[in-house]
Scaffold this active site. Structure first.
Site, PDB file in Angstrom:
ATOM      1  N   HIS A  12       0.857  -1.190   0.000  1.00  0.00           N
ATOM      2  CA  HIS A  12       0.000   0.000   0.000  1.00  0.00           C
ATOM      3  C   HIS A  12       0.889   1.233   0.000  1.00  0.00           C
ATOM      4  O   HIS A  12       2.009   1.200   0.527  1.00  0.00           O
ATOM      5  CB  HIS A  12      -0.901   0.012   1.242  1.00  0.00           C
ATOM      6  N   LYS A  23      27.412 -14.359   1.572  1.00  0.00           N
ATOM      7  CA  LYS A  23      28.556 -14.952   0.875  1.00  0.00           C
ATOM      8  C   LYS A  23      28.182 -15.337  -0.535  1.00  0.00           C
ATOM      9  O   LYS A  23      26.999 -15.389  -0.890  1.00  0.00           O
ATOM     10  CB  LYS A  23      29.101 -16.151   1.630  1.00  0.00           C
ATOM     11  N   ARG A  38      20.801  -9.230   3.748  1.00  0.00           N
ATOM     12  CA  ARG A  38      21.984  -8.691   3.093  1.00  0.00           C
ATOM     13  C   ARG A  38      22.801  -9.868   2.575  1.00  0.00           C
ATOM     14  O   ARG A  38      22.635 -11.007   3.023  1.00  0.00           O
ATOM     15  CB  ARG A  38      22.802  -7.836   4.050  1.00  0.00           C
TER      16      ARG A  38
END
Length: 185
Positions: A116, A182, A179
């Site tokens: 939204h 490796k 994130r």
């Protein structure tokens, strides 16, 4: 003017009071009516048949889904061959969800293509963006993939991750927000 389904898939804002929203409601109501039989199924074959009915495309016999499985829409889910979806997964697919061949989805994974607007005046609208999970990717238990994300080929998303950005091919991503951890060699 584009049909409401074209506008949803194009990522255009669609107000919940849009004159064509009754078409979305009809698909949602059909999916809700078919879901109890899917989740009461007694075999992988029966689950595959019931989910095929919901998404409108026959799933390949090499694909296995465990119940319960939840979707609010179903019409915009595409699942390849040799895909495994573990139990208690939730696919909110108005923006489109594509799982390429050999994808593994852990239990309690959430794939969410719907959002939204931040502006409170526009908040009663939907913004949808597709999710693409490429060949041989593995999504760990309890991960959440957010609208507009592509998970690369052979990539791994760690359990519990919240993924708001693309994950490149041959990498491992994890955390909140996810994130890069490796590269897979």
């Amino acid at each position: 003017m584009k049909d409401i389904f074209e506008r949803l898939q194009a990522g255009e804002p669609v107000a919940l009071d849009d004159p064509e929203f009754f078409k979305v409601d009809a698909v949602v109501n059909r999916t809700l009516a078919l879901s109890p039989a899917l989740n009461a199924a007694a075999s992988v074959e029966e689950i595959r048949a019931k989910l095929s009915e919901i998404i409108g495309t026959a799933l390949d016999e090499s694909t296995a889904i465990f119940a319960p499985f939840y979707t609010n829409f179903g019409r915009f889910i595409k699942i390849g061959k040799n895909v495994f979806i573990n139990h208690a997964c939730s696919f909110l697919d108005m923006g489109g969800i594509t799982l390429e061949d050999h994808v593994l989805i852990g239990p309690k994974v959430n794939l969410i293509t719907e959002n939204h607007p931040l502006n409170p005046a526009d908040r009663r609208s939907m913004l949808c963006k597709p999710i693409l999970i490429k060949k041989n990717a593995w999504i760990g238990a309890g991960a959440t993939i957010l609208p507009g994300v592509t998970i690369g080929e052979n990539a791994v998303v760690a359990a519990g991750a919240v993924v708001s950005r693309d994950v490149p091919d041959n990498t491992v991503a994890g955390g909140v927000p996810a994130r890069l951890i490796k590269t897979i060699s």
